[in-house]
Structures are given as structure tokens and as C-alpha cells.
Design an enzyme around this catalytic site. Structure first.
Site, PDB file in Angstrom:
ATOM      1  CG  MET A 137      -1.898   1.338   1.485  1.00 48.73           C
ATOM      2  SD  MET A 137      -2.905   1.195   2.790  1.00 48.73           S
ATOM      3  CE  MET A 137      -3.494  -0.176   2.320  1.00 48.73           C
ATOM      4  CB  CYS A 138       2.546   3.025  -2.371  1.00 48.71           C
ATOM      5  SG  CYS A 138       3.728   1.469  -2.146  1.00 48.71           S
ATOM      6  N   GLY A 139       1.116   5.432  -1.491  1.00 52.19           N
ATOM      7  CA  GLY A 139       0.844   7.067  -2.185  1.00 52.19           C
ATOM      8  C   GLY A 139       2.458   7.555  -2.840  1.00 52.19           C
ATOM      9  CG  HIS A 152       6.848   6.291  -2.841  1.00 50.74           C
ATOM     10  ND1 HIS A 152       7.147   5.332  -1.291  1.00 50.74           N
ATOM     11  CD2 HIS A 152       6.022   4.751  -3.337  1.00 50.74           C
ATOM     12  CE1 HIS A 152       6.523   4.271  -1.716  1.00 50.74           C
ATOM     13  NE2 HIS A 152       5.948   3.947  -2.706  1.00 50.74           N
ATOM     14  CB  THR A 153       4.198   7.544   2.414  1.00 47.41           C
ATOM     15  OG1 THR A 153       4.042   7.084   3.367  1.00 47.41           O
ATOM     16  CG2 THR A 153       2.142   8.193   1.333  1.00 47.41           C
TER      17      THR A 153
END
EC number: 2.6.1.16
Length: 262
Positions: free
Chosen positions: A1-3, A85-86
């Protein structure tokens, strides 16, 4: 799961501090309680250089990491592309080396942030390692910037001077799985490539005036022939080693209009 988040200013002067603040604000808007690391990539002091800053923990830890470098935050940029990015650790455990952005080499010739799963990353990694590439992380993402560099270097050796979007097409044809990704490169300053397959990706454009209208040209692969077909160069079928170009059809169409009321 990333943003993932990217910010570009084009012919509008912004300081390094303003750019960093915008990237951090973008990450904060994406941050979810389970996210455990974050990072950004911005231009260095030289035009053809990219710097990466990343850290485990909350985004506040990333801000503290950036502050340790005592960057000149007043340095102005007429044009600039930054990516961020997170994530919550999936491929690869929670350690700094697994944080995004990931690079192609120590010089950061290609830098990528990615949301999704590259299902054939093990095969790509084995191939690239056989070619001498050294991997620092346990992630599936790291194969993408290294794949960019390998295809870029191979094409240069064969006498092909590829632009960024054609190079990206070559890379994407090797990837299996899902992705939303952003890529910047020291070879293509002031440019960023955005691509998606399965994973969501949104592009926004800020207008200069009230009710300004803008469009973004978006390239689609294997679409219906009612769109404009472009002949671009790509490699022949086979693995990443093949870089000799052949022609294939892509389709270009404009996005829905961005209407601004500033």
C-alpha cells in the site's frame, strides 16, 4: 500500500524550500495511519543531478532527515520536477534501503516512485544482476529504475538517442503486474514521466489566470483506431536485452479540459 506524488513547476520560479514544502504537503495528504516510511527526490545544485532523501517512520521523520543536510532552501528553480512517496512495507521489510524513491545507480541517473506490484520482478532482478547491477533493497520497485538505465545505456551503445517517453514505453513493455509510477532522470532534466496500469493516477494542472483551460496529452497503448496513431520506436519482442527498434502503434488523445477558477 503506497501513495505517490509529483510536483512540477515550469517557467514559474520556485525556491527549493517551496518545492520541498509542496512535496511534503502532498505526502501528508496521502498519509495513512499504517504508512511507515517516506521519501522525496529533487534536483541537486547542478541541473543534471538528482538528490534522494528518505526515512522510515512518519513524514515528520522525513522532514527531520532533510533538515540534517542544511540545504540551500532559497535556491531558485525556473523549472523543476520533484517526486515523492509514502508506503506501508510490503515487498521488503521496514528499513531505509527499502524506502522509495529508488535509483538506478549511485549517480541517480533514473529515480522512480511506484505504487503497485511488479509480478515478474524476480526475473528482471536476476537478469539485471547478471548484467552487473547491484540491488540495495528487497523491493520489487528497484528493478524499474535499473531497467530504465539498462535500456537507456544499451540504446546509446547501439546508436539510438531515445526521448524519455519512448524509453518509458520500452521499460513498461517489460513490466508485468500493476503500477502507478513517476520517473525522473538526470538525462532528461525538467521532465517527469507518469504511467499507470491498474493502479490509480491523477494529473492536475494549475492555470495562470481565472477560468484558464489546459489539456494534457496522454498516450494509450493498444487503443481503438479512432484516436490518432503514432509510430514510435520500441524494441523487438523478447527480453530487455533487445533494443533494436521496430514500429508499433500507440494512440494519443487529449485529456478532459482542466478548467481553473483561481
Amino acid at each position: 500500500m503506497c501513495g505517490i506524488f509529483g510536483y512540477c513547476n515550469f517557467l514559474i520560479e520556485k525556491t527549493r524550500g517551496e518545492i520541498i514544502d509542496t512535496l511534503i504537503e502532498g505526502l501528508q495528504a496521502l498519509e495513512y495511519k499504517e504508512y511507515d516510511s517516506s521519501g522525496i527526490s529533487i534536483q541537486g545544485d547542478e541541473l543534471e543531478s538528482l538528490n534522494i532523501y528518505k526515512q522510515t517512520g512518519k513524514i515528520s521523520s522525513l522532514k527531520e532527515e532533510i533538515d540534517l543536510y542544511n540545504l540551500n532552501k532559497n535556491l531558485p528553480f525556473i523549472s523543476h520536477c520533484g517526486i515523492a512517496h509514502t508506503r506501508r512495507a510490503t515487498h521488503g521489510g521496514l528499513r531505509r534501503a527499502n524506502c522509495h524513491p529508488h535509483n538506478s545507480d549511485p549517480s541517480n541517473e533514473f529515480v522512480v516512485v511506484h505504487n503497485g506490484v511488479i509480478t515478474n520482478f524476480a526475473n528482471l532482478k536476476a537478469l539485471l544482476m547478471a548484467k552487473g547491477y547491484v540491488f540495495k533493497s528487497d523491493t520489487d520497485t528497484e528493478c524499474i529504475p535499473k531497467l530504465y538505465k539498462h535500456i537507456y545505456d544499451t540504446s546509446i551503445e547501439l546508436g539510438y538517442n531515445l526521448d524519455f517517453h519512448v524509453l518509458t514505453n520500452l521499460v513498461l513493455k517489460e513490466l508485468e503486474g500493476s503500477y502507478g509510477l513517476l520517473c525522473t532522470s538526470s538525462h532528461f532534466p525538467d521532465e517527469v514521466v507518469a504511467a499507470r496500469k491498474g493502479s490509480p493516477l491523477v494529473i492536475g494542472v494549475k492555470g495562470k489566470t481565472d477560468m484558464d483551460v489546459n489539456f494534457v496529452e496522454v498516450e494509450y497503448l493498444d487503443q481503438e483506431e479512432d484516436y490518432l496513431k503514432l509510430n514510435t520506436q520500441t524494441k523487438s519482442s523478447g527480453n530487455v536485452l533487445a533494443a533494436a527498434p521496430v514500429k508499433y502503434n500507440t494512440c494519443l488523445r487529449k485529456s478532459p479540459p482542466f478548467v481553473h477558477n483561481t
